[in-house]
Design an enzyme around this catalytic site. Structure first.
Site, PDB file in Angstrom:
ATOM      1  N   HIS A 273      -1.702  -1.832  -7.071  1.00  0.00           N
ATOM      2  CA  HIS A 273      -1.963  -0.554  -7.755  1.00  0.00           C
ATOM      3  C   HIS A 273      -3.319  -0.628  -8.442  1.00  0.00           C
ATOM      4  O   HIS A 273      -3.742  -1.671  -8.909  1.00  0.00           O
ATOM      5  CB  HIS A 273      -0.869  -0.266  -8.799  1.00  0.00           C
ATOM      6  CG  HIS A 273      -0.850   1.161  -9.234  1.00  0.00           C
ATOM      7  ND1 HIS A 273      -1.662   1.644 -10.227  1.00  0.00           N
ATOM      8  CD2 HIS A 273      -0.153   2.211  -8.766  1.00  0.00           C
ATOM      9  CE1 HIS A 273      -1.451   2.938 -10.377  1.00  0.00           C
ATOM     10  NE2 HIS A 273      -0.544   3.315  -9.494  1.00  0.00           N
ATOM     11  N   ASP A 330       5.980   3.602  -4.639  1.00  0.00           N
ATOM     12  CA  ASP A 330       6.303   3.967  -3.250  1.00  0.00           C
ATOM     13  C   ASP A 330       7.189   2.958  -2.552  1.00  0.00           C
ATOM     14  O   ASP A 330       7.680   3.223  -1.455  1.00  0.00           O
ATOM     15  CB  ASP A 330       4.993   4.130  -2.460  1.00  0.00           C
ATOM     16  CG  ASP A 330       4.191   5.304  -2.984  1.00  0.00           C
ATOM     17  OD1 ASP A 330       3.031   5.113  -3.386  1.00  0.00           O
ATOM     18  OD2 ASP A 330       4.759   6.408  -3.054  1.00  0.00           O
TER      19      ASP A 330
HETATM   20  C1  SDX Z   1      -0.017   5.482  -5.427  1.00  0.00           C
HETATM   21  O1  SDX Z   1      -3.580   5.732  -8.853  1.00  0.00           O
HETATM   22  C2  SDX Z   1      -2.341   6.066  -8.938  1.00  0.00           C
HETATM   23  O2  SDX Z   1      -1.789   6.238 -10.017  1.00  0.00           O
HETATM   24  C3  SDX Z   1      -1.618   6.269  -7.618  1.00  0.00           C
HETATM   25  C4  SDX Z   1      -0.113   6.481  -7.734  1.00  0.00           C
HETATM   26  C5  SDX Z   1       0.200   7.820  -8.371  1.00  0.00           C
HETATM   27  O3  SDX Z   1       1.308   7.961  -8.932  1.00  0.00           O
HETATM   28  O4  SDX Z   1      -0.625   8.765  -8.233  1.00  0.00           O
HETATM   29  O5  SDX Z   1       0.470   5.450  -8.492  1.00  0.00           O
HETATM   30  C6  SDX Z   1       0.539   6.513  -6.361  1.00  0.00           C
HETATM   31  O6  SDX Z   1      -0.928   5.779  -4.716  1.00  0.00           O
HETATM   32  C7  SDX Z   1       0.534   4.079  -5.467  1.00  0.00           C
HETATM   33  C8  SDX Z   1      -0.203   3.118  -4.490  1.00  0.00           C
HETATM   34  C9  SDX Z   1       0.363   3.332  -3.086  1.00  0.00           C
HETATM   35  N1  SDX Z   1      -0.444   2.622  -2.101  1.00  0.00           N
HETATM   36  C10 SDX Z   1       0.038   1.535  -1.436  1.00  0.00           C
HETATM   37  O7  SDX Z   1       1.121   0.991  -1.687  1.00  0.00           O
HETATM   38  C11 SDX Z   1      -0.881   1.024  -0.342  1.00  0.00           C
HETATM   39  C12 SDX Z   1      -0.994  -0.505  -0.422  1.00  0.00           C
HETATM   40  N2  SDX Z   1      -1.755  -0.837  -1.652  1.00  0.00           N
HETATM   41  C13 SDX Z   1      -3.174  -1.092  -1.497  1.00  0.00           C
HETATM   42  O8  SDX Z   1      -3.815  -0.305  -0.550  1.00  0.00           O
HETATM   43  C14 SDX Z   1      -3.872  -1.217  -2.856  1.00  0.00           C
HETATM   44  O9  SDX Z   1      -3.124  -2.052  -3.625  1.00  0.00           O
HETATM   45  C15 SDX Z   1      -4.187   0.037  -3.651  1.00  0.00           C
HETATM   46  C16 SDX Z   1      -5.006   1.003  -2.880  1.00  0.00           C
HETATM   47  C17 SDX Z   1      -2.947   0.685  -4.130  1.00  0.00           C
HETATM   48  C18 SDX Z   1      -4.961  -0.404  -4.880  1.00  0.00           C
HETATM   49  O10 SDX Z   1      -6.149  -0.908  -4.429  1.00  0.00           O
HETATM   50  P1  SDX Z   1      -7.183  -1.597  -5.456  1.00  0.00           P
HETATM   51  O11 SDX Z   1      -6.698  -1.602  -6.849  1.00  0.00           O
HETATM   52  O12 SDX Z   1      -8.493  -0.957  -5.172  1.00  0.00           O
HETATM   53  O13 SDX Z   1      -7.114  -3.046  -5.061  1.00  0.00           O
HETATM   54  P2  SDX Z   1      -8.177  -3.686  -4.139  1.00  0.00           P
HETATM   55  O14 SDX Z   1      -8.225  -2.909  -2.870  1.00  0.00           O
HETATM   56  O15 SDX Z   1      -9.416  -3.878  -4.937  1.00  0.00           O
HETATM   57  O16 SDX Z   1      -7.493  -5.090  -3.850  1.00  0.00           O
HETATM   58  C19 SDX Z   1      -7.630  -6.170  -4.753  1.00  0.00           C
HETATM   59  C20 SDX Z   1      -7.274  -7.371  -3.913  1.00  0.00           C
HETATM   60  C21 SDX Z   1      -8.007  -7.388  -2.573  1.00  0.00           C
HETATM   61  O17 SDX Z   1      -8.084  -8.735  -2.177  1.00  0.00           O
HETATM   62  P3  SDX Z   1      -9.457  -9.587  -2.572  1.00  0.00           P
HETATM   63  O18 SDX Z   1     -10.629  -8.715  -2.135  1.00  0.00           O
HETATM   64  O19 SDX Z   1      -9.379  -9.746  -4.076  1.00  0.00           O
HETATM   65  O20 SDX Z   1      -9.346 -10.886  -1.817  1.00  0.00           O
HETATM   66  O21 SDX Z   1      -5.863  -7.320  -3.589  1.00  0.00           O
HETATM   67  C22 SDX Z   1      -5.725  -7.183  -2.182  1.00  0.00           C
HETATM   68  C23 SDX Z   1      -7.056  -6.699  -1.637  1.00  0.00           C
HETATM   69  O22 SDX Z   1      -7.213  -7.121  -0.301  1.00  0.00           O
HETATM   70  N3  SDX Z   1      -4.662  -6.196  -1.997  1.00  0.00           N
HETATM   71  C24 SDX Z   1      -3.673  -6.318  -1.114  1.00  0.00           C
HETATM   72  C25 SDX Z   1      -2.859  -5.191  -1.309  1.00  0.00           C
HETATM   73  N4  SDX Z   1      -3.364  -4.422  -2.283  1.00  0.00           N
HETATM   74  C26 SDX Z   1      -4.475  -5.047  -2.706  1.00  0.00           C
HETATM   75  N5  SDX Z   1      -3.418  -7.279  -0.185  1.00  0.00           N
HETATM   76  C27 SDX Z   1      -2.303  -7.091   0.551  1.00  0.00           C
HETATM   77  N6  SDX Z   1      -1.449  -6.035   0.427  1.00  0.00           N
HETATM   78  C28 SDX Z   1      -1.707  -5.058  -0.497  1.00  0.00           C
HETATM   79  N7  SDX Z   1      -0.878  -4.021  -0.621  1.00  0.00           N
END
Ligand code: SDX
Length: 396
Positions: A273, A330
């Site tokens: 998140h 989710d």
């Molecule tokens: C919602 O913002 C809100 O409030 C949204 C929401 C709402 O109520 O409106 O809460 C609803 O959108 C919830 C999120 C739903 N999305 C997912 O479940 C999709 C999977 N999650 C990821 O895509 C991700 O975690 C995000 C998009 C939710 C958050 O992305 P961030 O905070 O930008 O994190 P990041 O992309 O910078 O990742 C940080 C690290 C990375 O690795 P490194 O570069 O540090 O090596 O964590 C890793 C990412 O690769 N990572 C994941 C991951 N999420 C982040 N690795 C594997 N699986 C994941 N799900």
């Protein structure tokens, strides 16, 4: 607060947005609607309480609540000509594609809402959007399965009415199960608002240009659709079904390894998140609702077993722990919505239905600030410096 948003992320200044609607503490896993904890609103309140609270800032008195609910119900019908829109879509059109279209088209039926500065019009537009989203959503489902549209029934509450419009047919009696409707109502309450997430920021940005509220909410629906945002609930279920298809829980270590592999674009959907670096409080409540619905239906679901095992393995894995990747809202929603008989294509539509309350509350807060300026995020330019034009006959 003024509800004003100033995005100025360049050169030392930071993007900021003032709002008094929702507060999140990502480290402590706290979510408050106008200061009230989400856990108490979900356990003791109902959809009307939280909706009035988000829109008007206080919990309604008994009289205010009755008046507000009647006001919302007054707007549940949609213009009969809007039904023609649905005939234009192919049967397999994704309902989110339909919702983006028909919600934006509402502006064609209420020209007066273009006067976004008129407080009375603002409020009426908010009520219309909150009230009509379930009707439009159920219409998308009914037309996709070739069944007649079911009109809203104002003797039912918001969640009951939605289930009735989704699953009733003219030829049979259909009784909404109040316990299942209550479970769905809690799911809606958990999704109402969430501070400046991607789709809410989109609504505010559109609203800052003084676009009408129907166009603003249509832009929010478009932003929510993405699998990184609201589309994650549909993506989670498809991920769990894939794990089940590939063999079930013994596939989990492979999926977790894929999610950690930088050369693999696969991510564990429903994990991580932007703000929560601890357990999303909504995910805990969603898991409780999931158990309650499955127990009520006397059902087991292998996807829930897979989800629980996936959560256990991921939360023991250093990669996820170091990055504070926990289940988000989710992660469980797909399982409970499936148990309620909601088709997977409709999951993000339900998210949009509920989030419409937060979108219009945030839009209303923003347009109330007459001094509000158009949103314009600054950029850090990384392109070429000034260059001289080369005529085509001189180019390589
Ligand atoms: C919602 O913002 C809100 O409030 C949204 C929401 C709402 O109520 O409106 O809460 C609803 O959108 C919830 C999120 C739903 N999305 C997912 O479940 C999709 C999977 N999650 C990821 O895509 C991700 O975690 C995000 C998009 C939710 C958050 O992305 P961030 O905070 O930008 O994190 P990041 O992309 O910078 O990742 C940080 C690290 C990375 O690795 P490194 O570069 O540090 O090596 O964590 C890793 C990412 O690769 N990572 C994941 C991951 N999420 C982040 N690795 C594997 N699986 C994941 N799900």
């Amino acid at each position: 607060s003024t509800g004003m948003c100033t995005f100025d992320p360049g050169f030392g200044s930071t993007a900021s947005c003032e709002s008094s609607i929702t507060y999140i503490d990502g480290n402590k896993g706290i979510l408050l609607y106008r200061g009230y904890p989400i856990e108490e609103l979900a356990a003791e309140g109902d959809f009307i309480d939280s909706t009035f609270l988000l829109l008007h800032g206080e919990l309604p008195s008994k009289q205010e609540k009755a008046l507000f609910e009647r006001e919302i119900k007054y707007h549940t019908l949609v213009h009969e000509q809007l039904i023609q829109f649905y005939r234009g879509f192919r049967h397999d059109a994704h309902p989110m594609a339909i919702m983006v279209g028909v919600v934006g088209a509402l502006a064609a039926f209420y020209p007066e809402v273009a006067e976004v500065r008129n407080p009375q019009q603002q409020l009426r537009a908010c009520y219309r959007l909150i009230a009509k989203m379930p009707t439009l959503a159920a219409m998308a489902y009914k037309t996709s399965i070739g069944q007649p549209i079911i009109y809203p029934r104002n003797d039912l509450n918001y969640a009951e009415n939605f289930l009735h419009m989704m699953f009733a047919v003219p030829s049979e009696r259909y009784e909404v199960d109040p316990e299942l409707a209550k479970a769905l109502e809690i799911i809606f309450i958990l999704h109402l608002d969430h501070e400046q997430n991607a789709s809410t920021s989109t609504v505010r940005t559109a609203g800052s240009s003084q676009a009408n509220p129907f166009a603003c909410v249509a832009s929010g629906i478009a932003a929510l659709w993405g699998p990184a945002h609201g589309g994650a609930n549909e993506a989670v279920l498809k991920m769990l079904e894939e794990i089940d298809r590939l063999g079930g829980v013994e596939q989990i270590p492979t999926m977790v390894a894929r999610a950690k592999d930088k050369n693999d674009s696969f991510r564990l959907m429903g994990f991580g998140h932007r703000v929560y670096k601890s357990y999303d409080p909504r995910a805990k409540l969603m898991r409780q609702v999931t158990y309650r619905v499955l127990e009520k239906l006397g059902r087991k679901d292998t996807l829930l077993d897979i989800a629980m095992e996936l959560e256990k393995i991921a939360l023991q894995d250093d990669y996820f722990v170091k990055r504070s990747l926990y289940p988000n809202v989710d992660f469980y929603s797909g399982i409970v919505l499936r148990a309620l008989g909601i088709p997977v294509e409709m999951y993000t539509v339900l998210f949009a239905m509920a989030r419409t309350v937060g979108w219009v509350a945030q839009w209303k807060e923003m347009v109330a600030d007459a001094t509000g300026r158009i949103t314009r995020p600054r950029q850090i330019y990384t392109g070429e410096l000034r260059r001289k034009f080369i005529p085509v006959y001189e180019r390589q």
